[in-house]
Design a protein around this motif. Structure first.
Motif, short mmCIF file in Angstrom:
data_model
loop_
_atom_site.label_atom_id
_atom_site.label_comp_id
_atom_site.label_asym_id
_atom_site.label_seq_id
_atom_site.Cartn_x
_atom_site.Cartn_y
_atom_site.Cartn_z
N LEU A 183 0.86 -1.18 0.00
CA LEU A 183 0.00 0.00 0.00
C LEU A 183 0.89 1.23 0.00
O LEU A 183 1.78 1.35 0.85
CB LEU A 183 -0.91 0.01 1.24
CG LEU A 183 -1.75 1.29 1.44
CD1 LEU A 183 -2.81 1.41 0.34
CD2 LEU A 183 -2.40 1.30 2.82
N LEU A 185 0.91 5.54 -0.07
CA LEU A 185 0.14 6.75 0.19
C LEU A 185 1.01 7.95 -0.13
O LEU A 185 2.22 7.93 0.13
CB LEU A 185 -0.30 6.82 1.66
CG LEU A 185 -0.94 5.55 2.26
CD1 LEU A 185 -1.15 5.74 3.76
CD2 LEU A 185 -2.26 5.24 1.56
N ARG A 202 -3.29 5.65 -2.81
CA ARG A 202 -4.19 6.71 -2.35
C ARG A 202 -3.41 8.00 -2.20
O ARG A 202 -2.26 8.00 -1.71
CB ARG A 202 -4.83 6.33 -1.01
CG ARG A 202 -5.84 5.20 -1.10
CD ARG A 202 -6.61 5.04 0.20
NE ARG A 202 -7.35 6.27 0.55
CZ ARG A 202 -8.02 6.43 1.69
NH1 ARG A 202 -8.02 5.46 2.60
NH2 ARG A 202 -8.67 7.55 1.92
N TRP A 204 -3.52 12.52 -1.48
CA TRP A 204 -4.21 13.67 -0.89
C TRP A 204 -3.65 14.95 -1.52
O TRP A 204 -2.44 15.10 -1.68
CB TRP A 204 -4.00 13.71 0.62
CG TRP A 204 -4.84 12.72 1.36
CD1 TRP A 204 -6.01 12.96 2.01
CD2 TRP A 204 -4.57 11.33 1.54
NE1 TRP A 204 -6.49 11.80 2.58
CE2 TRP A 204 -5.63 10.78 2.30
CE3 TRP A 204 -3.55 10.47 1.11
CZ2 TRP A 204 -5.70 9.44 2.66
CZ3 TRP A 204 -3.61 9.13 1.45
CH2 TRP A 204 -4.67 8.62 2.22
N THR A 222 -7.81 12.33 -2.74
CA THR A 222 -8.74 13.08 -1.90
C THR A 222 -8.39 14.56 -1.96
O THR A 222 -7.24 14.93 -1.72
CB THR A 222 -8.68 12.60 -0.44
OG1 THR A 222 -9.08 11.22 -0.39
CG2 THR A 222 -9.61 13.42 0.45
N GLY A 238 -5.23 11.63 7.25
CA GLY A 238 -5.63 10.74 6.15
C GLY A 238 -4.73 9.51 6.05
O GLY A 238 -5.21 8.38 5.87
N ALA A 242 -5.86 5.56 6.62
CA ALA A 242 -5.63 4.53 5.61
C ALA A 242 -4.82 3.37 6.17
O ALA A 242 -5.00 2.21 5.77
CB ALA A 242 -4.91 5.13 4.40
#
Length: 243
Positions: A183, A185, A202, A204, A222, A238, A242
């Protein structure tokens, strides 16, 4: 916000004896938690020297990405294998730095040009007076640069010209490969962060910066309302959500 509500700040960078960059105290605590629960990788367009001035809270990161992906630091030392791979890509896929730098300087007006710099022999940037900088100049430079494999980004008082093959995203993917991450981020606010936000699982995007001004977004990203130093807290919350 009203002065009485302003958050307390922690200085994380000193330049020439003066405090320069800050995080909120809450962000400092959140960052420490992130760094203990995940592989935290500072990722920046800063040169290695500029990054070396930053003292972030929490444990020292094992990995860091500098010079917009040009240097992958492992325990503070640039990885020669990665640097060689970057140099090969640049030689094959875009115009040389010398040509682009000469174009930037030759077309800049001394009335608004304050400084010109080359970073790590990888890319160039100008420090400008934003009040006097003609917006058409940035647009025209960007159109010319696009044709020779480079991109242009205006961030604060700096106009960057960066080779398109020189990306933070490629370096992030390399760190993920080396660490076996399942994962990823990320967060960013400038056009030079767009490729990073496109490769992480993911992302931001704060409410300030080039990406916000352009209304940029992408699947899995996001969009935050928070701006400035408070956006740092929102990003870190955030991340923790996650994780």
């Amino acid at each position: 916000m009203p002065d009485a509500r302003a958050p307390r700040l922690l200085c994380v960078e000193v330049y020439e004896g003066r405090p320069l960059s800050y995080v909120t105290e809450d962000a400092a605590a959140l960052l420490t938690e992130v760094a203990t629960r995940a592989v935290f990788v500072p990722t920046t367009t800063r040169t290695r020297e500029q990054y070396g001035r930053v003292r972030l809270p929490g444990p020292a990161p094992r990995y860091a990405i500098c010079a917009n992906g040009g240097h992958l630091l492992i325990d503070g030392v640039s990885d020669p294998e990665w640097s060689a791979a970057v140099a090969t890509r640049l030689d094959a896929q875009c115009a040389p730095l010398r040509e682009v730098r000469e174009r930037m300087v030759a077309t800049a007006d001394p009335a608004w040009l304050l400084k010109e710099r080359v970073a790590e022999d990888l890319f160039a940037y100008l420090v400008v007076d934003r009040q006097l900088l003609p917006p058409d100049w940035v647009k025209e430079l960007g159109e010319w640069a696009d044709g020779v494999g480079w991109s242009v980004s205006l961030q604060g008082r700096k106009v960057y010209a960066v080779p398109k093959p020189l990306t933070k995203g490629a370096a992030v993917e390399e760190v993920a490969r080396r660490t076996g991450a399942t994962l990823t981020l990320g967060a960013g606010d400038s056009l030079l962060d767009a490729d990073l936000l496109n490769v992480v699982d993911r992302g931001w995007r704060p409410g300030h910066g080039e990406l916000a001004d352009a209304g940029w977004t992408a699947p899995g990203v996001t969009v935050l309302a928070e701006r400035g130093v408070t956006a740092g807290e929102a990003v870190l919350r955030g991340f923790l959500g996650a994780l």
